[in-house]
Design a protein around this motif. Structure first.
Motif, mmCIF file in Angstrom:
data_model
loop_
_atom_site.group_PDB
_atom_site.id
_atom_site.type_symbol
_atom_site.label_atom_id
_atom_site.label_comp_id
_atom_site.label_asym_id
_atom_site.label_seq_id
_atom_site.Cartn_x
_atom_site.Cartn_y
_atom_site.Cartn_z
ATOM 1 N N THR A 47 0.810 -1.221 0.000
ATOM 2 C CA THR A 47 0.000 0.000 0.000
ATOM 3 C C THR A 47 0.845 1.274 0.000
ATOM 4 O O THR A 47 0.513 2.239 -0.719
ATOM 5 C CB THR A 47 -0.950 -0.009 1.202
ATOM 6 O OG1 THR A 47 -1.716 -1.212 1.190
ATOM 7 C CG2 THR A 47 -1.881 1.186 1.163
ATOM 8 N N PRO A 48 1.950 1.373 0.749
ATOM 9 C CA PRO A 48 2.719 2.638 0.747
ATOM 10 C C PRO A 48 3.262 3.029 -0.627
ATOM 11 O O PRO A 48 3.601 4.206 -0.837
ATOM 12 C CB PRO A 48 3.863 2.351 1.739
ATOM 13 C CG PRO A 48 3.321 1.290 2.636
ATOM 14 C CD PRO A 48 2.478 0.437 1.764
ATOM 15 N N ASN A 50 1.627 3.216 -3.408
ATOM 16 C CA ASN A 50 0.634 3.878 -4.246
ATOM 17 C C ASN A 50 0.713 5.397 -4.196
ATOM 18 O O ASN A 50 0.140 6.073 -5.060
ATOM 19 C CB ASN A 50 -0.774 3.438 -3.837
ATOM 20 C CG ASN A 50 -1.004 1.969 -4.115
ATOM 21 O OD1 ASN A 50 -0.440 1.416 -5.058
ATOM 22 N ND2 ASN A 50 -1.819 1.330 -3.281
ATOM 23 N N GLN A 51 1.407 5.948 -3.230
ATOM 24 C CA GLN A 51 1.467 7.402 -3.130
ATOM 25 C C GLN A 51 2.270 8.018 -4.271
ATOM 26 O O GLN A 51 1.848 9.015 -4.862
ATOM 27 C CB GLN A 51 2.072 7.797 -1.781
ATOM 28 C CG GLN A 51 2.150 9.309 -1.582
ATOM 29 C CD GLN A 51 2.672 9.685 -0.214
ATOM 30 O OE1 GLN A 51 2.937 8.810 0.628
ATOM 31 N NE2 GLN A 51 2.833 10.967 0.043
ATOM 32 N N ASP A 52 3.388 7.429 -4.638
ATOM 33 C CA ASP A 52 4.257 8.004 -5.666
ATOM 34 C C ASP A 52 4.428 7.108 -6.883
ATOM 35 O O ASP A 52 4.997 7.554 -7.892
ATOM 36 C CB ASP A 52 5.638 8.309 -5.088
ATOM 37 C CG ASP A 52 5.599 9.416 -4.043
ATOM 38 O OD1 ASP A 52 4.751 10.326 -4.196
ATOM 39 O OD2 ASP A 52 6.380 9.355 -3.079
ATOM 40 N N GLU A 54 2.839 3.729 -9.478
ATOM 41 C CA GLU A 54 1.735 2.903 -9.942
ATOM 42 C C GLU A 54 2.279 1.518 -10.264
ATOM 43 O O GLU A 54 3.243 1.385 -11.021
ATOM 44 C CB GLU A 54 1.083 3.526 -11.179
ATOM 45 C CG GLU A 54 -0.167 2.816 -11.638
ATOM 46 C CD GLU A 54 -0.839 3.565 -12.781
ATOM 47 O OE1 GLU A 54 -1.834 3.043 -13.313
ATOM 48 O OE2 GLU A 54 -0.363 4.659 -13.156
ATOM 49 N N ARG A 84 4.598 8.424 -10.666
ATOM 50 C CA ARG A 84 3.440 9.293 -10.854
ATOM 51 C C ARG A 84 3.839 10.743 -11.112
ATOM 52 O O ARG A 84 3.056 11.519 -11.650
ATOM 53 C CB ARG A 84 2.533 9.237 -9.634
ATOM 54 C CG ARG A 84 1.877 7.873 -9.417
ATOM 55 C CD ARG A 84 0.897 7.932 -8.258
ATOM 56 N NE ARG A 84 0.275 6.643 -7.984
ATOM 57 C CZ ARG A 84 -0.826 6.194 -8.595
ATOM 58 N NH1 ARG A 84 -1.426 6.960 -9.493
ATOM 59 N NH2 ARG A 84 -1.328 5.008 -8.285
ATOM 60 N N ARG A 85 5.058 11.112 -10.768
ATOM 61 C CA ARG A 85 5.514 12.494 -10.953
ATOM 62 C C ARG A 85 7.038 12.509 -11.041
ATOM 63 O O ARG A 85 7.698 11.501 -10.738
ATOM 64 C CB ARG A 85 5.039 13.370 -9.784
ATOM 65 C CG ARG A 85 5.490 12.871 -8.426
ATOM 66 C CD ARG A 85 4.899 13.700 -7.296
ATOM 67 N NE ARG A 85 5.276 13.156 -5.993
ATOM 68 C CZ ARG A 85 6.411 13.448 -5.359
ATOM 69 N NH1 ARG A 85 7.286 14.300 -5.905
ATOM 70 N NH2 ARG A 85 6.681 12.921 -4.174
ATOM 71 N N LEU A 89 11.963 10.711 -5.617
ATOM 72 C CA LEU A 89 10.943 9.880 -4.994
ATOM 73 C C LEU A 89 11.591 8.836 -4.102
ATOM 74 O O LEU A 89 12.757 8.457 -4.295
ATOM 75 C CB LEU A 89 10.074 9.195 -6.054
ATOM 76 C CG LEU A 89 9.400 10.123 -7.081
ATOM 77 C CD1 LEU A 89 8.508 9.314 -8.015
ATOM 78 C CD2 LEU A 89 8.586 11.206 -6.379
ATOM 79 N N PRO A 92 9.226 3.701 0.175
ATOM 80 C CA PRO A 92 9.142 3.647 1.646
ATOM 81 C C PRO A 92 9.410 2.246 2.159
ATOM 82 O O PRO A 92 9.402 1.261 1.405
ATOM 83 C CB PRO A 92 7.694 4.090 1.909
ATOM 84 C CG PRO A 92 6.946 3.685 0.689
ATOM 85 C CD PRO A 92 7.905 3.838 -0.450
#
Length: 595
Positions: A47-48, A50-52, A54, A84-85, A89, A92
């Protein structure tokens, strides 16, 4: 064996993360490998990420090794990630069985930093909307374009997403070509229909394009057909796939720009039907055409509403109303979305209309309010009310109709203000003879009177002679033909009910009514129930069910045997079988001696 079994117990639990590279472009992917050794079980918590990132693909495997009598087991997870950007990055720490990995940092640089816009990209995604300020529930087109200079080996385009709206793909992909900054691109267009469900800002997330681009020939393996193409100058086999290329290439991830539109609320909220569209048309058709309205005979009315710029789910329900003096049997409406560049919806409603009485029938007005998105104002599509004349059923005496030329008989003669009453012409009679014309030389009135008196004298002589021949002074009884007609109709009704044929049953009932009341036949099954009195009230539901089975959509379920059991005693009591048969309906050929 003891050493082998004791080996895993002595192995240390370990969980680590490793990247294939620490610097990547924004439109490229990277691979993350997670390794777990020892007795760690379960699955890692991803899950961690998914923030930065895909997660595009995920695979897992395990291996076991024995070294110097020690058994070790390792499980490995391989993840393909897309940033994602751009920027610095961080992967984690990830957890598995109470153990965590160490964080890993990756540098994501913007794709093609030196390019102004998208002109130098080999492949990219472009997104557009045709309306930036739609109304709530107003459909609009969202366009996704994929442009590439060289055919990719493989390409997968995900679906766009929009919270608070529905997106539906429209038609097939369209192909064209376009030149951008001197570079020729092939363009693949995909259209979506967006219907916002609430007002306010609406953000449409662009789809993701995952493509595998071919590597440069100079950097890879030389094809064995390269020397074969040289003598032909133009390399005729250059467009054929390389049989020795096993699918290697450069994988890229591209996204278009996320777009935000401002959805306007419904004007005059609370007015009922809300249908935003570019145009709305309401029409009707009749079968047969032109329609002929007659008591007991169905006429089909077809109502059609066509809306451009709307979907079939947005079209309102058409209410034709129930006119007084007729029964209405509507079919389920049919809706469809017509193909084309602009959304167009169609709804069709068929109604079987059965008049129950002769005379004037008023069909109520039908209104469909809608909002013109082009002119930005409210409009109403209308089918105006109409008055039609219903003819009586076959065999029923018609009401006297006015003669087109005899207007003076329809209403009292009214003299004009400047006209002498003595100059007002006399009314003409149904014979068409103008009595005001005294200059005629033919004595037609006297001839008419003479023949009428002669006919009356002949009729009187015939009646007196027949009465004397009877010898008993009895009046001739009613002929038996109506009773035979009722019996035949009952037999046909029984056969139709046994065969579960509601149309034949309805026709037999109307024939029975014609035989039962020859001078004033019923206009329909409802009229038969009314004339039967209390018994008719008991069978009213059965007669109504027969009408529904005939005219309802698809033919409603009908139990003919049960209908016959209920109708048979009623018809016998009220028909010819329940009345005393006449005595001596015809005079004897030879007179009987008295006494």
């Amino acid at each position: 064996m003891l050493l082998l079994l004791a080996g895993p117990a002595g192995a240390a639990d370990d969980f680590s993360a490793e990247l294939d590279r620490t610097q990547v472009r924004a439109n490229e992917t990277l691979t993350l490998r997670l390794r777990a050794g020892g007795r760690l079980g379960g699955e890692p918590d991803l899950t961690p990420l998914n923030q930065d990132f895909e997660i595009l693909n995920q695979s897992t495997g395990s291996r076991m090794s024995i070294s110097n009598g020690t058994v070790s087991q390792t499980r490995e997870w391989t993840l393909e990630l897309a940033p994602r950007r751009a920027g610095r990055l961080r992967i984690p720490p990830l957890s598995l069985g109470g153990t965590q990995t160490s964080p890993v940092t990756v540098e994501v640089v913007p794709a093609d930093q030196t390019a102004a816009g998208t002109g130098s990209k080999p492949i990219f995604v472009d997104t557009q909307v045709e309306n930036t300020k739609p109304y709530v529930q107003q459909s609009f087109v969202y366009l996704v374009r994929v442009l590439y200079r060289e055919q990719p080996r493989r390409a997968v385009l995900s679906e766009p997403e929009a919270e608070g709206a529905t997106l539906e793909r429209q038609g097939e992909d369209q192909s064209s070509s376009e030149t951008i900054q001197g570079q020729r691109y092939t363009v693949i267009e995909r259209r979506y229909l967006v219907v916002p469900q609430r007002s306010g800002p609406l953000t449409i997330a662009s789809p993701r394009l995952e493509a595998l681009l071919p590597e440069s020939r100079s950097a890879g393996r030389r094809s064995p057909f390269a020397d074969f193409n040289d003598p032909f100058g133009n390399a005729p086999f250059q467009d054929l796939p390389d049989l020795f290329d096993m699918g290697s290439g450069r994988r890229v991830i591209e996204r278009g720009q996320d777009l935000t539109v401002q959805v306007r609320p419904q004007p005059n909220a609370g007015n009922g039907t809300w249908l935003p569209a570019e145009s709305v048309q309401l029409s009707e058709e009749w079968t047969p055409a032109p329609p002929r309205f007659r008591v007991g005979e169905p006429v089909t009315r077809t109502l059609v509403i066509t809306a451009r710029g709307a979907t079939a789910a947005q079209l309102p329900t058409l209410d034709p109303g129930t006119p007084e003096g007729a029964k209405v049997y509507p079919e389920p409406p049919k809706v469809e979305d017509l193909p084309g560049p602009a959304p167009t919806a169609l709804k069709t409603l068929k109604i079987a209309l059965v008049p129950t009485r002769a005379g004037e029938l008023i069909l109520p007005e039908i209104r469909v309010p809608w909002w013109d998105t082009t002119a930005d104002q409210e409009r109403v599509a209308v089918i105006p009310a109409r008055r039609v004349q219903v003819e009586p059923a076959p065999g029923e005496p018609a009401s006297p109709q006015p003669t087109p030329g005899a207007t003076a008989t329809d209403r009292p003669a009214v003299s004009a203000p400047d006209q002498d009453p003595a100059d007002t012409p006399l009314a003409t009679h149904d014979t068409g003879v103008d009595l005001s014309d005294s200059s005629t030389t033919v004595p037609w009135p006297w001839l008419t009177l003479f023949f009428a008196l002669a006919w009356l004298a002949t009729l009187s002589w015939t009646l007196v002679r027949r009465s004397g021949r009877g010898g008993t002074g009895r009046v001739a009884a009613t002929p038996m033909r109506p009773h035979r007609g009722e019996a035949t109709a009952r037999t046909r009704l029984r056969q139709a009910c046994t065969a579960a044929d509601p149309k034949a049953a309805r026709a037999a009932l109307l024939d029975w009514g014609l035989a039962r009341w020859p001078h004033h036949p019923p206009r329909g099954l409802g009229d038969i129930g009314t004339r039967l009195g209390l018994a008719g009230s008991a069978t009213a539901d059965i007669l109504e069910h027969i009408d529904r089975a005939v005219y309802a959509p698809g033919g409603a379920a009908w139990d003919g045997a049960a209908a016959w059991r209920a109708l048979e005693p009623t018809l016998l009591v009220h028909g010819g079988a329940g009345r005393a048969l006449p005595v001596d309906p015809l005079p004897h050929l030879y007179p009987r001696p008295e006494g």
